[in-house]
Design a protein around this motif. Structure first.
Motif, PDB file in Angstrom:
ATOM      1  N   MET A  48       0.854  -1.206   0.000  1.00  0.00           N
ATOM      2  CA  MET A  48       0.000   0.000   0.000  1.00  0.00           C
ATOM      3  C   MET A  48       0.877   1.240   0.000  1.00  0.00           C
ATOM      4  SD  MET A  48      -2.983   1.075   2.731  1.00  0.00           S
ATOM      5  CE  MET A  48      -1.823   1.303   4.067  1.00  0.00           C
ATOM      6  N   LYS A  49       0.632   2.146  -0.916  1.00  0.00           N
ATOM      7  CA  LYS A  49       1.401   3.395  -0.991  1.00  0.00           C
ATOM      8  C   LYS A  49       0.506   4.565  -0.618  1.00  0.00           C
ATOM      9  CE  LYS A  49       5.021   4.141  -3.027  1.00  0.00           C
ATOM     10  NZ  LYS A  49       6.349   4.441  -2.456  1.00  0.00           N
ATOM     11  N   TYR A  50       0.989   5.393   0.291  1.00  0.00           N
ATOM     12  CA  TYR A  50       0.242   6.630   0.553  1.00  0.00           C
ATOM     13  C   TYR A  50       1.202   7.650   1.140  1.00  0.00           C
ATOM     14  CZ  TYR A  50       0.163   4.549   5.211  1.00  0.00           C
ATOM     15  OH  TYR A  50       0.524   3.958   6.384  1.00  0.00           O
ATOM     16  N   ASP A  51       0.828   8.888   1.051  1.00  0.00           N
ATOM     17  CA  ASP A  51       1.631   9.969   1.605  1.00  0.00           C
ATOM     18  C   ASP A  51       1.677   9.810   3.131  1.00  0.00           C
ATOM     19  OD1 ASP A  51       2.648  12.351   2.532  1.00  0.00           O
ATOM     20  OD2 ASP A  51       1.582  13.570   1.056  1.00  0.00           O
ATOM     21  N   PRO A  52       2.862   9.652   3.718  1.00  0.00           N
ATOM     22  CA  PRO A  52       2.920   9.386   5.166  1.00  0.00           C
ATOM     23  C   PRO A  52       2.738  10.647   6.015  1.00  0.00           C
ATOM     24  CG  PRO A  52       5.136   9.453   4.283  1.00  0.00           C
ATOM     25  CD  PRO A  52       4.210   9.669   3.113  1.00  0.00           C
ATOM     26  N   PHE A  53       2.588  11.797   5.403  1.00  0.00           N
ATOM     27  CA  PHE A  53       2.530  13.030   6.193  1.00  0.00           C
ATOM     28  C   PHE A  53       1.084  13.428   6.512  1.00  0.00           C
ATOM     29  CE2 PHE A  53       6.631  13.126   4.004  1.00  0.00           C
ATOM     30  CZ  PHE A  53       7.454  13.135   5.127  1.00  0.00           C
ATOM     31  N   PHE A  54       0.414  12.511   7.206  1.00  0.00           N
ATOM     32  CA  PHE A  54      -0.951  12.785   7.659  1.00  0.00           C
ATOM     33  C   PHE A  54      -0.929  12.842   9.183  1.00  0.00           C
ATOM     34  CE2 PHE A  54      -0.312   8.239   7.477  1.00  0.00           C
ATOM     35  CZ  PHE A  54      -0.831   7.787   8.681  1.00  0.00           C
ATOM     36  N   ASN A  55      -1.773  13.683   9.748  1.00  0.00           N
ATOM     37  CA  ASN A  55      -1.896  13.735  11.200  1.00  0.00           C
ATOM     38  C   ASN A  55      -2.650  12.518  11.719  1.00  0.00           C
ATOM     39  OD1 ASN A  55      -0.577  15.858  12.417  1.00  0.00           O
ATOM     40  ND2 ASN A  55      -2.245  17.322  12.109  1.00  0.00           N
ATOM     41  N   ALA A  56      -2.226  12.052  12.887  1.00  0.00           N
ATOM     42  CA  ALA A  56      -3.011  11.034  13.600  1.00  0.00           C
ATOM     43  C   ALA A  56      -3.035  11.410  15.074  1.00  0.00           C
ATOM     44  CB  ALA A  56      -2.399   9.651  13.416  1.00  0.00           C
ATOM     45  N   HIS A  57      -4.137  11.072  15.719  1.00  0.00           N
ATOM     46  CA  HIS A  57      -4.207  11.206  17.175  1.00  0.00           C
ATOM     47  C   HIS A  57      -3.300  10.156  17.823  1.00  0.00           C
ATOM     48  CE1 HIS A  57      -8.143  13.087  16.226  1.00  0.00           C
ATOM     49  NE2 HIS A  57      -8.150  13.590  17.450  1.00  0.00           N
ATOM     50  N   HIS A  58      -2.669  10.543  18.923  1.00  0.00           N
ATOM     51  CA  HIS A  58      -2.016   9.571  19.799  1.00  0.00           C
ATOM     52  C   HIS A  58      -2.482   9.965  21.196  1.00  0.00           C
ATOM     53  CE1 HIS A  58       0.527  10.164  16.234  1.00  0.00           C
ATOM     54  NE2 HIS A  58       0.687   8.863  16.273  1.00  0.00           N
ATOM     55  N   SER A  59      -3.400   9.204  21.731  1.00  0.00           N
ATOM     56  CA  SER A  59      -4.177   9.700  22.863  1.00  0.00           C
ATOM     57  C   SER A  59      -4.272   8.705  23.999  1.00  0.00           C
ATOM     58  CB  SER A  59      -5.605  10.009  22.404  1.00  0.00           C
ATOM     59  OG  SER A  59      -5.589  10.982  21.386  1.00  0.00           O
ATOM     60  N   PRO A  60      -4.282   9.248  25.218  1.00  0.00           N
ATOM     61  CA  PRO A  60      -4.709   8.431  26.357  1.00  0.00           C
ATOM     62  C   PRO A  60      -6.201   8.122  26.183  1.00  0.00           C
ATOM     63  CG  PRO A  60      -3.821  10.575  27.054  1.00  0.00           C
ATOM     64  CD  PRO A  60      -4.032  10.635  25.586  1.00  0.00           C
ATOM     65  N   MET A  61      -6.714   7.251  27.032  1.00  0.00           N
ATOM     66  CA  MET A  61      -8.139   6.949  26.980  1.00  0.00           C
ATOM     67  C   MET A  61      -8.869   7.859  27.976  1.00  0.00           C
ATOM     68  SD  MET A  61      -8.183   2.816  26.388  1.00  0.00           S
ATOM     69  CE  MET A  61      -7.643   2.307  28.010  1.00  0.00           C
ATOM     70  N   GLY A  62      -9.859   8.566  27.492  1.00  0.00           N
ATOM     71  CA  GLY A  62     -10.728   9.341  28.379  1.00  0.00           C
ATOM     72  C   GLY A  62     -10.183  10.671  28.861  1.00  0.00           C
ATOM     73  N   ALA A  63      -9.119  11.168  28.239  1.00  0.00           N
ATOM     74  CA  ALA A  63      -8.541  12.446  28.688  1.00  0.00           C
ATOM     75  C   ALA A  63      -8.855  13.586  27.723  1.00  0.00           C
ATOM     76  CB  ALA A  63      -7.029  12.311  28.854  1.00  0.00           C
ATOM     77  N   PHE A  64      -9.609  13.314  26.661  1.00  0.00           N
ATOM     78  CA  PHE A  64      -9.901  14.319  25.631  1.00  0.00           C
ATOM     79  C   PHE A  64      -8.604  15.054  25.288  1.00  0.00           C
ATOM     80  CE2 PHE A  64     -13.237  17.806  24.352  1.00  0.00           C
ATOM     81  CZ  PHE A  64     -12.936  17.575  23.024  1.00  0.00           C
ATOM     82  N   ALA A  65      -7.601  14.262  24.965  1.00  0.00           N
ATOM     83  CA  ALA A  65      -6.262  14.808  24.754  1.00  0.00           C
ATOM     84  C   ALA A  65      -5.598  14.048  23.617  1.00  0.00           C
ATOM     85  CB  ALA A  65      -5.429  14.661  26.023  1.00  0.00           C
ATOM     86  N   SER A  66      -4.697  14.718  22.947  1.00  0.00           N
ATOM     87  CA  SER A  66      -3.990  14.053  21.864  1.00  0.00           C
ATOM     88  C   SER A  66      -2.623  14.670  21.620  1.00  0.00           C
ATOM     89  CB  SER A  66      -4.826  14.153  20.571  1.00  0.00           C
ATOM     90  OG  SER A  66      -4.089  13.622  19.478  1.00  0.00           O
ATOM     91  N   PHE A  67      -1.643  13.810  21.500  1.00  0.00           N
ATOM     92  CA  PHE A  67      -0.370  14.232  20.914  1.00  0.00           C
ATOM     93  C   PHE A  67      -0.515  13.937  19.421  1.00  0.00           C
ATOM     94  CE2 PHE A  67       4.404  13.027  20.464  1.00  0.00           C
ATOM     95  CZ  PHE A  67       4.653  14.237  19.830  1.00  0.00           C
ATOM     96  N   THR A  68      -1.031  14.911  18.711  1.00  0.00           N
ATOM     97  CA  THR A  68      -1.314  14.739  17.291  1.00  0.00           C
ATOM     98  C   THR A  68      -0.026  14.965  16.504  1.00  0.00           C
ATOM     99  OG1 THR A  68      -3.539  15.583  17.684  1.00  0.00           O
ATOM    100  CG2 THR A  68      -2.777  15.549  15.399  1.00  0.00           C
ATOM    101  N   LEU A  69       0.243  14.098  15.556  1.00  0.00           N
ATOM    102  CA  LEU A  69       1.495  14.251  14.815  1.00  0.00           C
ATOM    103  C   LEU A  69       1.396  13.593  13.446  1.00  0.00           C
ATOM    104  CD1 LEU A  69       4.233  15.583  15.651  1.00  0.00           C
ATOM    105  CD2 LEU A  69       5.158  13.278  15.779  1.00  0.00           C
ATOM    106  N   GLY A  70       2.131  14.149  12.508  1.00  0.00           N
ATOM    107  CA  GLY A  70       2.286  13.513  11.215  1.00  0.00           C
ATOM    108  C   GLY A  70       2.156  14.446  10.034  1.00  0.00           C
ATOM    109  N   HIS A  71       1.352  15.492  10.188  1.00  0.00           N
ATOM    110  CA  HIS A  71       1.196  16.451   9.099  1.00  0.00           C
ATOM    111  C   HIS A  71       2.306  17.484   9.193  1.00  0.00           C
ATOM    112  CE1 HIS A  71      -0.904  19.596   6.675  1.00  0.00           C
ATOM    113  NE2 HIS A  71      -1.347  18.530   6.041  1.00  0.00           N
ATOM    114  N   LYS A  72       2.754  17.972   8.057  1.00  0.00           N
ATOM    115  CA  LYS A  72       3.901  18.879   8.061  1.00  0.00           C
ATOM    116  C   LYS A  72       3.598  20.228   8.721  1.00  0.00           C
ATOM    117  CE  LYS A  72       6.370  17.004   4.088  1.00  0.00           C
ATOM    118  NZ  LYS A  72       6.896  17.309   2.752  1.00  0.00           N
ATOM    119  N   CYS A  73       4.641  20.885   9.138  1.00  0.00           N
ATOM    120  CA  CYS A  73       4.586  22.216   9.777  1.00  0.00           C
ATOM    121  C   CYS A  73       3.952  22.141  11.168  1.00  0.00           C
ATOM    122  CB  CYS A  73       3.867  23.227   8.902  1.00  0.00           C
ATOM    123  SG  CYS A  73       4.750  23.516   7.376  1.00  0.00           S
ATOM    124  N   ALA A  74       3.664  23.309  11.707  1.00  0.00           N
ATOM    125  CA  ALA A  74       3.159  23.373  13.084  1.00  0.00           C
ATOM    126  C   ALA A  74       1.698  22.974  13.115  1.00  0.00           C
ATOM    127  CB  ALA A  74       3.351  24.783  13.631  1.00  0.00           C
TER     128      ALA A  74
END
Lengths: 702, 702
Positions: B1-27
């Motif tokens: 499977m080929k796709y552009d890897p520069f997409f944002n994804a959530h990286h989150s604890p459970m139930g904290a309404f929080a995310s270390f979002t990462l993957g899309h370019k720039c800030a």
């Protein structure tokens, strides 16, 4: 006095680090907390036209129709109704700006914000009602619609669109306080009334609230704009009362764990609103009474304007925190939000001594407990260490982060300009504040308790002059080892070397002289004659060194013995302190230091000329070699010029104040409320700032 | 499977309404809490080049040199050093994206984020350690620098520039937890390690942290960027461990007063960090084990990608709150942040039944306690009221504001499109969730306890069909009086009438059929034969009505009896429920409802053709007459198509999934992490969304 009335001003509770900022056009005011800038919110204030069905409003909001589009993607909903509200024309709007009240009149409506200007008692000692009245995190609003000459009922409205990123807008009616009608954002901000004739509502845009076909829809939870809608019957005139409330619970700061002190008395924003509205008359009367502070015949309109503006800005930056075992008073540094920046504290001193002297003590104690350090000192271009001593940090942290013990947020090693250490200046500032506080409050128990620190600070000053006593000249000669080969700077960090360099700077030298004068007196009072004599000796050395540098032209260079030729107004700044430390005789032209005072008079007369320390518009220019001029310092030096040095205040000088008012009411930059750093007439930095309360000194010129 | 890897994804604890979002370019990533979008922060991840003194980094930050200019106004300081860090080239960067781990490799460094994917126990019943492990508000990071083939030591770094408006960046080292080394913003977010070889620092820009001449300057409190700097010796390979932590104390929501549940166990972000790092190995092992969930041979790479992406996005939207007497589970609705939107709950049901069935019960109970209402109903174009009954609100509020009892944030009276009432659909959703929950958990005590509500809901459905029993056809025929003359809509609120109108809609009709099927069974189990028969009667009426509308071409119009000719995929959506309510026999082609199932198979075969319900790229198009297609519903209908209706999944169908992956990895719009509403291949709305966990159903196809 004529000026553009569309400038932002703080309208703030005391100690809540909060402001209902208003006055600049578009979405540039609103309900801000813990911010270094206005909240940038839409604020809706308006009334129905006589024709009915359309509205006129003050120009304090922009457009938010993009929000609807965000939700209704794929549909064709548009927001044509937005046009149903038009701005009043500029010339229809009158503003009456005072320290405790700020009133806009337009068409048949009147809108007044009341904000407290009153003594702030020591919360540890005050009665509960007094402290609740003083630190209640709310300001007050009255909206009057005069419909007397109209035969149909008409609406008026007041609302906002909150910009807090973490919570939605809501109706306060839905809370557990059934008597309240209001709109708010999350648990932090709200506008509330107890007037049962007012309806609250939410909508994507404010016109949706005004034109809700079904009352049910006023509760539209996705609405980004909140509005309170009043209706005034035919041939009626009615006034509606609102509390504009702020609240933040939980721990607010790190480094030192603190909450807002008001959380001791109010458990929620609803309780704040309830208290504000239940005591509306008493609390707004106090605000109106606050106006009397500036109602003095000897003050010009320009002075009153700048005093009111700067006092409001000061309160917006204040923060009364509940530390583990005691209250902590913090003044945040405007857009920078540094906490209790010491070179601001020393300027705000005169205001705080008048309104809340316990806060001065509170600040000084925290510097002694946590924000001090010990260094050694070095001559320029030498790495040899000599004994230094104690000094105090530039600040206590930044933006709700208390810095580590012994550290400021600001100071940076290895440089000789902006962000370098201010070791000598902050040491002088601690001694200045301490001696002024003791003298003004006659608090000799404070002096006795902290005599060790006072003595150590004196010793530290001597060490920074010269390691060998016989070579001392009263000025700072050595830089702190903490600069790591850099050089200390003064609080004028963004000016050129004329005020930026600490060593041999006459601004700092005169402040040092004043500290020695104060210590001479204090040590004498404490029956420490040796120390007193030593202080006197330093004062005389300092005065002689400075006076001895008088040039043939009639000025003293900003940095002496180093070939600098800049001419600066703040050469006279230090003269303020003897005035407050029972040292007026040292300021006498015919006294012991007469030669010194005379030379400073000569200096200030020379520099206050067009092309030297006056801008083209007549405004004061702190340094002949920098276009960056600071209003707080101008205010202070104006007082010294007139009241201490005895110069008359005539037409030429009045033009200066007119220029200063113009700086503050700049069409674009007045977004920043009261601001300090003005570069060639344009607000550029130190914006949204508390330091302008040096203007309080003008009251003493009565 | 080929796709552009520069997409944002959530990286989150459970139930904290929080995310270390990462993957899309720039800030465009960072540490966000309580937000409906990424935090838009600079994230710094990089390593020193072999040449030394310069750095290469992942492209997750922009430029912040303007900040220095703001402070140093009037000076000429510039930020030439910024160029010392360059981005890795795109082709040097590899990303290995999984549900529990997300790894970037570039140059000699490897960067992995671990986020939990595990069963979430009922906090009231679980052991303290289990609940602490589960709801710890942190994710985990490992940074490895492979310096084995290099003879000089090299640095690596990890940091961020926080965008919380209310507090400064700080060093966690300065806190009362001496074993911690970290950087954070205020009390809310932090990146922390216990590795004593890591140094923390602040600077205006990240390069100032990397190039601090004096270690003292790492504590520069005005620094807007925080960095953790590692050093790896010559010919060494080292891995460093970090906890990326979130914390919010105090009351968080209004309407209902709640705190984050984790505040019961952790008193500060430092305690969170301490726990995360003390149990790093156990907790990251659990994250890695989470990957096994999707390591199934029957899943294609595209399916695994979309499952992982949607599960991560779901957790970023979850919020476990501590109500006065019980936990409250909230799933926020992505960019809109509506709370427990019921038409999402019913789709997330299958995921929650697998991972946290108690949350389904928790949601249903709060709907019963607070978020229901009673209405009457009306025929179109009539104002005559007929008996209605109970229904449930669209949601429970928005963005930390619980709406008033009986009200949603969304529903608006007097309209017939987006924002109108979803009375019938949410009634169906409550019954669907309830019957599925009871059947799946065999929780008949829940059924008995709430039998009154179940019966009232059934009665309410009957009343919405037709007031006269003999005229009922199994479909919704009357609109809620709450629409005030408007019309009810379905959850497909932003599509055209084909899915937007509730009355006579076959999507809603098939869901109604499934509810009757479930109630027949439930009432029978509860020994209520009359009710069971009545439900059965309705199911048969409904099935016959729908099947009877089959057109000669071979499809059933989206809205029957009203002349509509749209063709929609979600006609089959309701078939999911009998599968989960022990009603598989009703889904049999040769069973009692065989005629109905056959007609739906015919329908879906007809519509899944290019030009009807397939986009040009092969992706599924929910409605022939709208370009707005929703991935969560596509995932659900794919499962039904394959697993319930038994259609094969071949090359043509695989192309659809490739198209769906392409939609999600759009160069620009993949900023929004997993998103639902795709208009002609472009992410347009319902972004940053939790609903995609319908993909969990694919696990059952093993």
């Amino acid at each position: 006095m004529k000026y553009d009335p569309f400038f932002n001003a703080h309208h703030s509770p005391m100690g809540a680090f909060a402001s209902f900022t208003l006055g600049h056009k578009c979405a540039s005011g609103g309900l801000g907390m813990d911010l270094g800038k206005p909240a940038d919110e839409n604020v809706y204030i308006g009334m129905e036209t006589k024709e009915g069905g359309s509205y006129q409003a003050l120009p304090f909001f922009g457009d938010s129709s993009e929000d609807l589009a965000r939700f209704a993607v794929g549909n064709d909903q548009t927001d044509a109704d937005q046009e149903l509200i038009t701005y009043f024309r500029d010339e229809e709007i009158e503003r009456d700006f005072n320290v405790g009240t700020d009133t806009w009149k337009a068409g048949d409506m009147e809108f007044t914000i009341y904000s407290p200007v009153r003594e702030l008692p020591d919360p540890v000692k005050a009665e509960e009602e007094t402290i609740k009245d003083s630190i209640l995190p709310a300001v007050f609003v009255e909206v009057t619609l005069d419909n007397l000459r109209h035969k149909k009922s008409r609406k008026a409205f007041f609302g906002y669109q909150g910009e807090d990123p973490y919570a939605a807008m809501r109706r306060v009616d839905d809370s557990a306080h059934p008597s309240l009608v209001g709109i708010g954002q999350g648990r932090r901000t709200a506008i509330v009334t107890k007037d049962g004739n007012v309806k609250s509502g939410l909508g994507f845009t404010i016109d949706k609230v005004l034109h809700a076909e079904h009352e049910f829809n006023l509760g539209f939870g996705l609405g980004l704009s909140g509005g309170l809608v009043m209706e005034v019957g035919p041939e009626e005139k009615r006034t509606f009362q609102f509390a504009v409330c702020f609240y933040r619970d939980g721990l607010v700061t790190s480094g030192i764990d603190t909450k807002y002190y008001y959380t001791r008395y109010f458990q929620s924003i609803e309780e704040v609103a309830d208290y504000a509205l239940s005591h509306f008359s008493r609390l707004t009367s106090a605000c109106r009474k606050g106006n009397e502070l500036l109602e003095k015949d000897h003050l010009s309109d320009e002075q009153r304007f700048m005093m009111a503006h700067s006092i409001k800005s000061y309160y917006g930056n204040t923060q009364l925190l509940d530390g583990e075992d005691k209250p902590i008073w913090v003044v945040n540094e405007g857009e920078y939000r540094m906490m209790n920046t010491f070179d601001l504290t020393v300027d705000q001193l005169f205001y705080e001594l008048k309104m809340s002297p316990w806060t001065v003590k509170n600040e000084l104690e925290l510097f002694m407990e946590r924000y001090f350090y010990h260094d050694s000192v070095q001559f320029p271009n030498s790495e040899e260490n000599h004994s230094g001593g104690i000094s105090f940090t530039h600040d206590m942290g930044v933006a709700n982060v208390f810095s580590a013990p012994g550290r400021s947020a600001y100071e940076f090693a290895g440089i000789d300009d902006c962000f370098s250490f201010m070791t000598h200046e902050e040491l002088v500032n601690w001694l200045s504040c301490t001696t002024v506080y003791i003298s003004h409050q006659e608090d000799y128990s404070f002096a006795e308790t902290h005599l060790g620190v006072i003595q150590a600070s004196f010793a530290s000053m001597l060490n920074r002059d010269h390691p060998q006593p016989d070579k001392r000249n009263g000025l700072m000669g050595l830089d702190s080892s903490f600069t790591k080969g850099g050089a200390e700077i003064t609080t004028y960090d963004s000016l050129d070397v004329s005020l930026g360099q600490a060593r041999n700077n006459i601004y700092l030298a005169v402040k040092s002289w004043s500290v020695y004068i104060a210590l001479e007196k204090l040590f004498s009072n404490l029956e420490l004659p040796n120390l007193s004599n030593q202080a006197k000796e330093q004062a005389m050395r300092c005065a002689k060194t400075i006076a001895g540098e008088m040039t043939p032209e009639g000025y003293i260079p900003a940095v002496i013995t180093e070939g600098n030729q800049s001419k600066i107004i703040p050469a006279i700044e230090g003269l303020i302190f003897p005035y407050f430390t029972d040292g007026k005789e040292a300021l006498a032209e015919d006294g012991e230091y007469g030669f010194f005072i005379q030379s400073l008079k000569k200096h200030i007369t020379y520099v206050l000329q067009p092309g030297i320390c006056l801008f083209e518009d007549g405004g004061w220019k702190l340094s002949s070699t920098s276009d960056n001029s600071w209003l707080s310092k101008i205010y202070l030096c104006q007082f010294i010029y007139r009241h201490i040095l005895g110069f008359p205040w005539e037409e030429k000088e009045r033009i200066a104040d007119q220029a200063h008012v113009k700086w503050l009411t700049h069409k674009e930059h007045s977004y920043w409320s009261w601001s300090d750093q003005i570069i060639a007439g344009e607000i550029k930095a130190s914006r949204f700032y508390p330091r302008g309360v040096t203007s309080i000194l003008w009251l003493m010129e009565e």
